[in-house]
Design a protein around this motif. Structure first.
Motif, mmCIF file in Angstrom:
data_model
loop_
_atom_site.group_PDB
_atom_site.id
_atom_site.type_symbol
_atom_site.label_atom_id
_atom_site.label_comp_id
_atom_site.label_asym_id
_atom_site.label_seq_id
_atom_site.Cartn_x
_atom_site.Cartn_y
_atom_site.Cartn_z
ATOM 1 N N PRO A 1 -0.346 12.012 5.782
ATOM 2 C CA PRO A 1 -0.453 10.831 6.629
ATOM 3 C C PRO A 1 -1.490 9.927 6.450
ATOM 4 C CG PRO A 1 -0.806 12.419 8.117
ATOM 5 C CD PRO A 1 -0.326 13.148 6.949
ATOM 6 N N GLU A 2 -2.761 10.589 5.876
ATOM 7 C CA GLU A 2 -4.010 9.911 5.660
ATOM 8 C C GLU A 2 -4.017 9.558 4.184
ATOM 9 O OE1 GLU A 2 -5.967 9.316 8.010
ATOM 10 O OE2 GLU A 2 -5.255 10.603 9.687
ATOM 11 N N ALA A 3 -2.854 9.441 3.429
ATOM 12 C CA ALA A 3 -3.151 9.268 1.925
ATOM 13 C C ALA A 3 -2.967 7.839 1.658
ATOM 14 C CB ALA A 3 -1.779 9.745 1.319
ATOM 15 N N ALA B 1 1.035 -1.190 -0.009
ATOM 16 C CA ALA B 1 0.007 -0.130 0.146
ATOM 17 C C ALA B 1 0.931 1.181 0.040
ATOM 18 C CB ALA B 1 -0.756 0.009 1.188
ATOM 19 N N THR B 2 2.127 1.114 0.782
ATOM 20 C CA THR B 2 2.900 2.462 0.583
ATOM 21 C C THR B 2 3.606 2.714 -0.533
ATOM 22 O OG1 THR B 2 3.378 1.892 3.176
ATOM 23 C CG2 THR B 2 4.958 3.321 2.049
ATOM 24 N N ALA B 3 3.925 1.580 -1.060
ATOM 25 C CA ALA B 3 4.557 1.683 -2.636
ATOM 26 C C ALA B 3 3.523 2.143 -3.605
ATOM 27 C CB ALA B 3 5.226 0.422 -3.114
ATOM 28 N N ASP C 1 10.123 14.739 -6.390
ATOM 29 C CA ASP C 1 9.945 15.241 -4.966
ATOM 30 C C ASP C 1 11.272 15.227 -4.454
ATOM 31 O OD1 ASP C 1 9.238 15.682 -2.343
ATOM 32 O OD2 ASP C 1 8.220 13.930 -2.045
ATOM 33 N N HIS C 2 11.893 16.325 -4.255
ATOM 34 C CA HIS C 2 13.310 16.552 -3.888
ATOM 35 C C HIS C 2 14.211 15.510 -4.573
ATOM 36 C CE1 HIS C 2 11.677 19.454 -0.983
ATOM 37 N NE2 HIS C 2 10.733 18.559 -0.611
ATOM 38 N N ASP C 3 14.952 14.547 -3.551
ATOM 39 C CA ASP C 3 15.853 13.488 -3.874
ATOM 40 C C ASP C 3 15.327 12.191 -3.723
ATOM 41 O OD1 ASP C 3 16.302 13.629 -1.169
ATOM 42 O OD2 ASP C 3 18.257 13.462 -1.372
ATOM 43 N N SER C 4 13.976 11.957 -3.785
ATOM 44 C CA SER C 4 13.377 10.594 -3.371
ATOM 45 C C SER C 4 13.534 9.701 -4.794
ATOM 46 C CB SER C 4 11.846 10.932 -3.171
ATOM 47 O OG SER C 4 11.746 11.832 -2.087
ATOM 48 N N ALA D 1 2.310 3.047 8.048
ATOM 49 C CA ALA D 1 3.019 3.510 6.905
ATOM 50 C C ALA D 1 3.594 5.041 7.225
ATOM 51 C CB ALA D 1 2.219 3.440 5.697
ATOM 52 N N GLN D 2 2.905 5.562 7.915
ATOM 53 C CA GLN D 2 3.259 6.975 8.204
ATOM 54 C C GLN D 2 4.390 7.140 9.238
ATOM 55 O OE1 GLN D 2 3.098 9.901 7.047
ATOM 56 N NE2 GLN D 2 3.867 11.108 8.565
ATOM 57 N N ALA D 3 4.483 6.099 10.012
ATOM 58 C CA ALA D 3 5.444 5.991 10.972
ATOM 59 C C ALA D 3 6.846 5.491 10.234
ATOM 60 C CB ALA D 3 5.215 4.801 12.207
ATOM 61 N N VAL D 4 6.936 4.752 9.296
ATOM 62 C CA VAL D 4 7.910 4.666 8.593
ATOM 63 C C VAL D 4 8.507 5.784 7.740
ATOM 64 C CG1 VAL D 4 9.043 3.018 7.050
ATOM 65 C CG2 VAL D 4 7.315 2.137 8.549
ATOM 66 N N GLN D 5 7.524 6.229 6.936
ATOM 67 C CA GLN D 5 7.689 7.120 5.763
ATOM 68 C C GLN D 5 7.830 8.561 6.122
ATOM 69 O OE1 GLN D 5 8.810 4.651 3.561
ATOM 70 N NE2 GLN D 5 8.166 6.233 2.207
ATOM 71 N N VAL D 6 7.208 8.728 7.536
ATOM 72 C CA VAL D 6 7.140 10.465 7.651
ATOM 73 C C VAL D 6 6.596 11.264 6.726
ATOM 74 C CG1 VAL D 6 8.377 12.254 9.099
ATOM 75 C CG2 VAL D 6 9.149 9.753 9.356
ATOM 76 N N SER D 7 5.566 10.954 6.095
ATOM 77 C CA SER D 7 4.988 11.617 4.886
ATOM 78 C C SER D 7 4.131 12.843 5.459
ATOM 79 C CB SER D 7 4.095 10.944 4.175
ATOM 80 O OG SER D 7 3.417 11.722 3.123
#
Length: 324
Positions: free
Chosen positions: A299-301, A210-212, A240-243, A290-296
């Protein structure tokens, strides 16, 4: 009257051969055909044979006559022994002369023959050694070739067994579901496969897929900010920056090098290691885990992709994707 004055017959042991005017024996023909030592031996043997018989025919009337006869016999016997010794010495000298009188030509010929035999023996020995060395070399080459063939056969068998085992564990490709392309389904399969290898439970697989889906739409993206990322296999770009990569992880944030993050397996491993360290992640809502890992910034996306991610993971597991 005493018989001592009587003459001994011409053929007796004391008789001597007649000589001619030039000092040679009357048996001239014999001296021409036989050597002088042979004639001497024959004469001595003749004296030793005829003299005793001649002496036995004589009569000895008195003691003095008998005594004189004994002296005569003793003298004759001494002469015979001397003649036999002379013949033996003469024969020995003749033999020595014959041995030492070998002509130089014959001696040289014998030496040549000996050298030829020695050379032939040496040549045979060298030939035998050369043949043995050639055979040993040929045997060693055949043994090495057989060992190499056996090693190649074993390596091929091991490779085939590994490929068969891999094929039995996980399929090469699983048909896509929904609106996904085969490339997107393959990327999802790589994420699930990596999680299974790390022992991540199915809930974690769904969170990762889901995150990917939210970060890259399951495409391994390069970054317009990082020209280096274009050097690696990619399916689209991002700004998005250097992602970079499936999870849009940033090298500047310490996720890894550009080269590593462009590898789906490495990127998925980096995501799972952080997820597994989040306390209580399995009881969290998918979007918060997922937000805990990605720190987006949103967060609700991730929540909207939970159903599709669960379908994809279930399909892959049913198709036979397993830990390798």
């Amino acid at each position: 009257m005493r018989d001592d004055d009587k003459k001994i017959p011409q053929n007796a042991a004391t008789a001597t051969p007649n000589r001619s005017a030039d000092g040679t024996s009357t048996g001239k023909h014999r001296l021409h055909t036989q050597s002088w030592h042979t004639v001497a031996r024959e004469r001595a043997t003749q004296w030793a044979t005829e003299l005793p018989a001649w002496l036995r025919t004589r009569s000895w009337p008195s003691f003095s006559d008998q005594f004189s006869g004994r002296r005569l016999r003793l003298a004759v016997a001494t002469s015979v022994i001397g003649a036999l010794g002379f013949a033996a010495v003469a024969e020995n000298v003749a033999t020595t002369d014959a041995v030492t009188s070998v002509s130089p030509a014959a001696a040289a010929q014998a030496q040549v023959a000996e050298r030829a035999q020695a050379q032939q023996a040496a040549s045979r020995s060298q030939r035998v050694q050369a043949e043995a060395a050639a055979k040993a070399k040929k045997d060693a080459a055949a043994k090495a070739a057989a060992a190499k063939a056996a090693a190649d056969k074993k390596a091929a068998a091991q490779k085939a067994a590994a490929a068969a085992a891999a094929a039995a564990k996980s399929p090469a490709h699983v048909a896509p579901v929904g609106s996904l392309t085969q490339v997107q389904m393959d990327n999802a399969q790589a994420i699930v496969q990596t999680g299974l290898n790390l022992g991540v439970p199915q809930r974690g697989l769904v969170i990762a897929v889901a995150t990917a889906m939210q970060e890259s739409t399951l495409l391994n993206r390069a970054s317009e900010v990082l020209p280096e990322s274009y050097q690696y296999t990619h399916q689209g770009t991002g700004s998005d920056h250097d992602s970079v990569g499936l999870f849009q992880q940033r090298p500047s944030s310490g996720w890894g090098s550009v080269a590593n993050l462009m590898k789906p397996e490495y990127a998925a491993t980096a995501f799972y290691r952080v997820l597994l360290q989040v306390p209580g992640w399995q009881g969290m809502a998918l979007t918060y885990a997922a937000q805990a890992v990605q720190v987006s910034a949103y967060p609700e996306a991730y929540a909207k992709h939970e159903g599709g991610a669960a379908w994809i993971v279930s399909t892959l597991l049913k198709a036979g994707v397993k830990a390798q």
